[in-house]
Design a protein around this motif. Structure first.
Motif, PDB file in Angstrom:
ATOM      1  N   VAL A   1       0.846  -1.192   0.000  1.00 14.37           N
ATOM      2  CA  VAL A   1       0.000   0.000   0.000  1.00 14.37           C
ATOM      3  C   VAL A   1       0.885   1.247   0.000  1.00 14.37           C
ATOM      4  O   VAL A   1       2.075   1.183   0.319  1.00 14.37           O
ATOM      5  N   SER A   2       0.282   2.376  -0.344  1.00 15.89           N
ATOM      6  CA  SER A   2       1.000   3.642  -0.353  1.00 15.89           C
ATOM      7  C   SER A   2       0.747   4.411   0.936  1.00 15.89           C
ATOM      8  O   SER A   2      -0.349   4.336   1.514  1.00 15.89           O
ATOM      9  N   ALA A   3       1.739   5.153   1.393  1.00 20.60           N
ATOM     10  CA  ALA A   3       1.563   6.037   2.547  1.00 20.60           C
ATOM     11  C   ALA A   3       0.448   7.032   2.235  1.00 20.60           C
ATOM     12  O   ALA A   3       0.331   7.535   1.123  1.00 20.60           O
ATOM     13  N   GLY A   4      -0.417   7.263   3.234  1.00 14.22           N
ATOM     14  CA  GLY A   4      -1.532   8.191   3.058  1.00 14.22           C
ATOM     15  C   GLY A   4      -2.772   7.582   2.443  1.00 14.22           C
ATOM     16  O   GLY A   4      -3.775   8.277   2.265  1.00 14.22           O
ATOM     17  N   SER A   5      -2.733   6.287   2.133  1.00 13.87           N
ATOM     18  CA  SER A   5      -3.888   5.640   1.503  1.00 13.87           C
ATOM     19  C   SER A   5      -4.787   4.963   2.533  1.00 13.87           C
ATOM     20  O   SER A   5      -4.437   4.850   3.712  1.00 13.87           O
ATOM     21  N   ASP A   6      -5.953   4.495   2.085  1.00 17.74           N
ATOM     22  CA  ASP A   6      -6.903   3.755   2.912  1.00 17.74           C
ATOM     23  C   ASP A   6      -7.068   2.350   2.340  1.00 17.74           C
ATOM     24  O   ASP A   6      -6.911   2.127   1.132  1.00 17.74           O
ATOM     25  N   TYR A   7      -7.412   1.420   3.218  1.00 16.22           N
ATOM     26  CA  TYR A   7      -7.633   0.033   2.786  1.00 16.22           C
ATOM     27  C   TYR A   7      -8.775  -0.536   3.626  1.00 16.22           C
ATOM     28  O   TYR A   7      -8.790  -0.380   4.845  1.00 16.22           O
ATOM     29  N   THR A   8      -9.736  -1.187   2.971  1.00 22.29           N
ATOM     30  CA  THR A   8     -10.890  -1.758   3.665  1.00 22.29           C
ATOM     31  C   THR A   8     -10.688  -3.242   3.924  1.00 22.29           C
ATOM     32  O   THR A   8     -10.341  -3.999   3.009  1.00 22.29           O
ATOM     33  N   LEU A   9     -10.897  -3.650   5.166  1.00 26.25           N
ATOM     34  CA  LEU A   9     -10.830  -5.053   5.553  1.00 26.25           C
ATOM     35  C   LEU A   9     -12.236  -5.544   5.888  1.00 26.25           C
ATOM     36  O   LEU A   9     -12.989  -4.846   6.576  1.00 26.25           O
ATOM     37  N   ILE A  10     -12.580  -6.741   5.411  1.00 26.36           N
ATOM     38  CA  ILE A  10     -13.886  -7.336   5.668  1.00 26.36           C
ATOM     39  C   ILE A  10     -13.677  -8.732   6.238  1.00 26.36           C
ATOM     40  O   ILE A  10     -12.999  -9.564   5.636  1.00 26.36           O
ATOM     41  N   VAL A  11     -14.242  -8.979   7.411  1.00 22.84           N
ATOM     42  CA  VAL A  11     -14.097 -10.266   8.081  1.00 22.84           C
ATOM     43  C   VAL A  11     -15.090 -11.277   7.526  1.00 22.84           C
ATOM     44  O   VAL A  11     -16.267 -10.964   7.316  1.00 22.84           O
ATOM     45  N   SER A  12     -14.616 -12.485   7.284  1.00 23.72           N
ATOM     46  CA  SER A  12     -15.484 -13.617   6.958  1.00 23.72           C
ATOM     47  C   SER A  12     -15.581 -14.508   8.191  1.00 23.72           C
ATOM     48  O   SER A  12     -14.550 -14.894   8.757  1.00 23.72           O
ATOM     49  N   TYR A  13     -16.814 -14.804   8.604  1.00 22.75           N
ATOM     50  CA  TYR A  13     -17.044 -15.606   9.807  1.00 22.75           C
ATOM     51  C   TYR A  13     -17.276 -17.068   9.447  1.00 22.75           C
ATOM     52  O   TYR A  13     -17.855 -17.384   8.407  1.00 22.75           O
ATOM     53  N   SER A  14     -16.834 -17.947  10.334  1.00 16.17           N
ATOM     54  CA  SER A  14     -17.159 -19.370  10.204  1.00 16.17           C
ATOM     55  C   SER A  14     -17.654 -19.894  11.555  1.00 16.17           C
ATOM     56  O   SER A  14     -16.940 -19.778  12.556  1.00 16.17           O
ATOM     57  N   PRO A  15     -18.894 -20.409  11.584  1.00 20.86           N
ATOM     58  CA  PRO A  15     -19.848 -20.463  10.479  1.00 20.86           C
ATOM     59  C   PRO A  15     -20.394 -19.070  10.133  1.00 20.86           C
ATOM     60  O   PRO A  15     -20.342 -18.162  10.971  1.00 20.86           O
ATOM     61  N   ALA A  16     -20.896 -18.932   8.911  1.00 16.28           N
ATOM     62  CA  ALA A  16     -21.374 -17.633   8.441  1.00 16.28           C
ATOM     63  C   ALA A  16     -22.565 -17.128   9.254  1.00 16.28           C
ATOM     64  O   ALA A  16     -22.815 -15.927   9.307  1.00 16.28           O
ATOM     65  N   THR A  17     -23.278 -18.050   9.907  1.00 14.50           N
ATOM     66  CA  THR A  17     -24.474 -17.683  10.669  1.00 14.50           C
ATOM     67  C   THR A  17     -24.193 -17.433  12.145  1.00 14.50           C
ATOM     68  O   THR A  17     -25.118 -17.312  12.945  1.00 14.50           O
ATOM     69  N   THR A  18     -22.916 -17.352  12.533  1.00 12.30           N
ATOM     70  CA  THR A  18     -22.589 -17.158  13.943  1.00 12.30           C
ATOM     71  C   THR A  18     -23.233 -15.907  14.526  1.00 12.30           C
ATOM     72  O   THR A  18     -23.403 -14.901  13.833  1.00 12.30           O
ATOM     73  N   SER A  19     -23.547 -15.978  15.812  1.00 13.63           N
ATOM     74  CA  SER A  19     -24.081 -14.806  16.516  1.00 13.63           C
ATOM     75  C   SER A  19     -22.958 -13.988  17.150  1.00 13.63           C
ATOM     76  O   SER A  19     -23.190 -12.871  17.611  1.00 13.63           O
ATOM     77  N   ASP A  20     -21.738 -14.543  17.176  1.00 11.81           N
ATOM     78  CA  ASP A  20     -20.586 -13.842  17.763  1.00 11.81           C
ATOM     79  C   ASP A  20     -19.940 -12.965  16.696  1.00 11.81           C
ATOM     80  O   ASP A  20     -18.938 -13.341  16.068  1.00 11.81           O
ATOM     81  N   ARG A  21     -20.483 -11.774  16.465  1.00 14.70           N
ATOM     82  CA  ARG A  21     -20.047 -10.957  15.339  1.00 14.70           C
ATOM     83  C   ARG A  21     -19.234  -9.724  15.759  1.00 14.70           C
ATOM     84  O   ARG A  21     -18.743  -8.993  14.901  1.00 14.70           O
ATOM     85  N   GLU A  22     -19.077  -9.520  17.058  1.00 17.17           N
ATOM     86  CA  GLU A  22     -18.296  -8.360  17.494  1.00 17.17           C
ATOM     87  C   GLU A  22     -16.806  -8.627  17.281  1.00 17.17           C
ATOM     88  O   GLU A  22     -16.284  -9.674  17.649  1.00 17.17           O
ATOM     89  N   ILE A  23     -16.125  -7.639  16.718  1.00 19.26           N
ATOM     90  CA  ILE A  23     -14.713  -7.764  16.385  1.00 19.26           C
ATOM     91  C   ILE A  23     -13.894  -6.710  17.131  1.00 19.26           C
ATOM     92  O   ILE A  23     -14.290  -5.541  17.227  1.00 19.26           O
ATOM     93  N   LEU A  24     -12.736  -7.144  17.662  1.00 24.06           N
ATOM     94  CA  LEU A  24     -11.772  -6.235  18.272  1.00 24.06           C
ATOM     95  C   LEU A  24     -10.618  -6.061  17.287  1.00 24.06           C
ATOM     96  O   LEU A  24     -10.030  -7.045  16.827  1.00 24.06           O
ATOM     97  N   TRP A  25     -10.305  -4.806  16.963  1.00 27.47           N
ATOM     98  CA  TRP A  25      -9.286  -4.506  15.968  1.00 27.47           C
ATOM     99  C   TRP A  25      -8.006  -4.027  16.645  1.00 27.47           C
ATOM    100  O   TRP A  25      -8.050  -3.281  17.622  1.00 27.47           O
ATOM    101  N   LYS A  26      -6.848  -4.432  16.096  1.00 27.56           N
ATOM    102  CA  LYS A  26      -5.567  -4.023  16.659  1.00 27.56           C
ATOM    103  C   LYS A  26      -4.556  -3.819  15.540  1.00 27.56           C
ATOM    104  O   LYS A  26      -4.494  -4.597  14.589  1.00 27.56           O
ATOM    105  N   CYS A  27      -3.762  -2.752  15.679  1.00 28.14           N
ATOM    106  CA  CYS A  27      -2.696  -2.464  14.724  1.00 28.14           C
ATOM    107  C   CYS A  27      -1.357  -2.609  15.441  1.00 28.14           C
ATOM    108  O   CYS A  27      -1.196  -2.137  16.571  1.00 28.14           O
ATOM    109  N   SER A  28      -0.390  -3.258  14.796  1.00 30.17           N
ATOM    110  CA  SER A  28       0.911  -3.503  15.425  1.00 30.17           C
ATOM    111  C   SER A  28       1.720  -2.230  15.624  1.00 30.17           C
ATOM    112  O   SER A  28       2.608  -2.183  16.484  1.00 30.17           O
ATOM    113  N   ASN A  29       1.411  -1.186  14.849  1.00 35.30           N
ATOM    114  CA  ASN A  29       2.120   0.092  14.983  1.00 35.30           C
ATOM    115  C   ASN A  29       1.148   1.236  14.729  1.00 35.30           C
ATOM    116  O   ASN A  29       0.972   1.658  13.583  1.00 35.30           O
TER     117      ASN A  29
END
Length: 205
Positions: free
Chosen positions: A106-134
């Motif tokens: 990626v380029s500095a100053g750009s944006d990137y979209t991440l989309i989570v795929s769940y298994s199973p797709a019908t799970t009720s546990d849909r809350e996600i905690l996000w973390k960046c290493s830096n």
């Protein structure tokens, strides 16, 4: 020319029952008989919108319980029903949609979209905690429904990893590795190389 007045005799659904986790969704398709029916319009409804809602055949689980999704002909001459149960369905694994296993350039100053795929797709546990290493190199803005936008700082350069972890099950996570480059890094790199022990495809057009 005689006007077609053939009524709908039968409505058929792609499923007669389904079990969903809260917040998940599944799409039903409806067909009518006979094929030459004058009006094939389907009217969708739910017997309990507190359990599940429906729009255009897409069933969205709202809360625990059972209900029926009704697909009726516009004339009211025929209908079909699908039984829906909404329950707690634990998440078993997470992944990022379209993840090829390659480090993303990626380029500095750009944006990137991440989309989570769940298994199973019908799970009720849909809350996600996000973390960046830096966090000095990139920030993660949660968009809901397992989506987030990663914004890379204009001064960023080098490697950074973004991780999505299930709030309900810390053992379920997915990580995406990025290499952030500036304009000065567009030369002197081979077409394909190894980075951080993983195969990475470098493309600079």
């Amino acid at each position: 020319v005689a006007k077609n007045l053939t009524p709908v005799d039968k409505v058929l659904l792609s499923a007669t029952s389904m079990t969903l986790g809260k917040g998940s969704s599944q799409t039903l398709t409806a067909t009518v008989e006979p094929e030459n029916a004058a009006d094939k319009t389907i009217v969708w409804s739910s017997t309990d919108t507190g359990v599940a809602t429906v729009s255009g055949g897409e069933v969205v689980a709202v809360g625990a319980g059972t209900c029926e999704i009704v697909a009726a002909s516009a004339s009211g001459t025929a209908e079909a029903r699908c039984s829906v149960t909404v329950a707690d369905i634990p998440v078993e694994a997470l992944a990022f949609a379209g993840d090829s296993g390659l480090t993303q350039i990626v380029s500095a100053g750009s944006d990137y979209t991440l989309i989570v795929s769940y298994s199973p797709a019908t799970t009720s546990d849909r809350e996600i905690l996000w973390k960046c290493s830096n966090p000095d190199m990139a920030t993660v803005s949660e968009q809901g429904q397992g989506q987030a936008t990663v914004t890379f700082a204009t001064s960023a350069a080098g490697a950074v990893t973004v991780t999505a972890t299930s709030a309900a099950n810390a053992s379920c996570s997915a990580s995406r590795q990025f290499f952030v480059r500036g304009d000065s890094e567009l030369v002197l790199l081979p077409e394909e190389t190894l980075y951080a022990g993983r195969k990475a495809l470098w493309r600079f057009n």
